[in-house]
Scaffold this active site. Structure first.
Site, PDB file in Angstrom:
ATOM      1  CE1 TYR A 144      -4.539  -2.030   5.136  1.00 20.15           C
ATOM      2  CE2 TYR A 144      -3.060  -0.205   4.664  1.00 20.15           C
ATOM      3  CZ  TYR A 144      -3.911  -1.208   4.229  1.00 20.15           C
ATOM      4  OH  TYR A 144      -4.100  -1.381   2.875  1.00 20.15           O
ATOM      5  CB  SER A 186      -0.877  -0.010   1.268  1.00 20.70           C
ATOM      6  OG  SER A 186      -1.500   1.232   1.491  1.00 20.70           O
TER       7      SER A 186
END
Length: 287
Positions: free
Chosen positions: A181, A168
């Protein structure tokens, strides 16, 4: 437009969305494992690889979602196949079992570790049980999956294959309220490089990093971020998510899936230990 007028939903997949590549390994004899195959990017990647003729083993805990993915592959009438395999990615035995099941289907060459989750909270308020679950799914499971799959990939006639990890933009930098995350995505960079270091050139490791993708997970995250920051959903989209980006729209899951199609192909033989960053200019541009 008010929040009530926002119509946020993940786009439906269409066969023409997917990149098709002529490749000697893209055939029904080649098997790919795709985690998170019941929805979002995982589903799109499973469908994309089946569209390119591969046998795809889809791993997910969501059996109903896997059934929907199966229906999409059958509806598209593609050259490859999709094998639904309900899997608890937090269970090491389940991870080993899905890899063995994939190897029984043919030459296991590719693994796409895509399954993920999100929880929005600051570090002091972050529940440790959520931290453990998130990192189990997004970091421990890919590690275990790689460990189980590498011997099968090496056991093919030429040892050619790749393990791809979903990263990401949050694997490149940090923002607030996503600490677990961000921790997992930074960790996946290290795992990707470790796979490449041990792969001896024929077994590659790479990651895929994108910005904001309109998936069911993202729709939920928009609402959670709005609540956490006390702003509207539209402000979340326009200011928080796309404010720094130069491309002012979210990616579609199929666009991300096409990066895995390319990354697994022989056209990407030098993509090893590195990251495919498609983020609309988010990471490396500033006002």
């Amino acid at each position: 437009m008010t929040d009530a007028e926002l119509d946020l939903h993940a786009p439906e997949l269409a066969r023409e969305d997917f990149l098709r590549i002529e490749d000697p390994y893209y055939s029904p004899d080649t098997v790919a494992v795709v985690t998170g195959a019941a929805s979002g990017i995982g589903r799109a990647t499973a469908v994309a690889l089946a569209t390119n003729g591969l046998t795809v083993v889809g791993a997910d805990i969501d059996e109903d979602g896997l059934a929907e993915t199966t229906e999409i592959v059958e509806e598209f009438d593609v050259d490859g196949t999709f094998v639904s395999t309900p899997t608890d990615l937090t269970d090491d035995d389940d991870v080993e079992a899905v890899v063995d099941a994939a190897a029984d289907q043919g030459d296991l060459r590719f693994v796409a570790n895509i399954a993920g989750m999100q929880h929005i909270a600051s570090i002091p308020e972050f529940p440790m049980e959520k931290y453990d679950l998130l990192t189990d799914i997004m970091l421990r499971s890919p590690f275990k999956m790689a460990g189980a799959a590498m011997s099968h990939i090496r056991g093919t006639d030429d040892g050619v294959g790749a393990i791809a990890n979903m990263s990401s933009v949050h694997g490149h930098y940090a923002t607030k309220d996503k600490p677990a995350y961000i921790t997992a995505k930074h960790g996946i960079t290290g795992l990707t490089r470790a796979i490449a270091a041990e792969g001896e050139g024929t077994l590659r490791g790479f990651s895929v990093s994108v910005g904001y993708v309109l998936t069911p997970l993202m729709v939920d995250q928009i609402a959670d971020t709005a609540d956490e920051r006390g702003i509207s959903k539209r402000e979340v989209i326009e200011d928080v998510m796309l404010g720094q980006a130069r491309t002012k729209e979210m990616m579609a899951p199929a666009e991300v899936a096409n990066l895995f199609v390319f990354g697994f192909s022989t056209h990407a033989s030098h993509l090893n230990g590195a990251d495919l960053l498609f983020d609309g200019g988010y990471t490396h541009t500033y006002e």
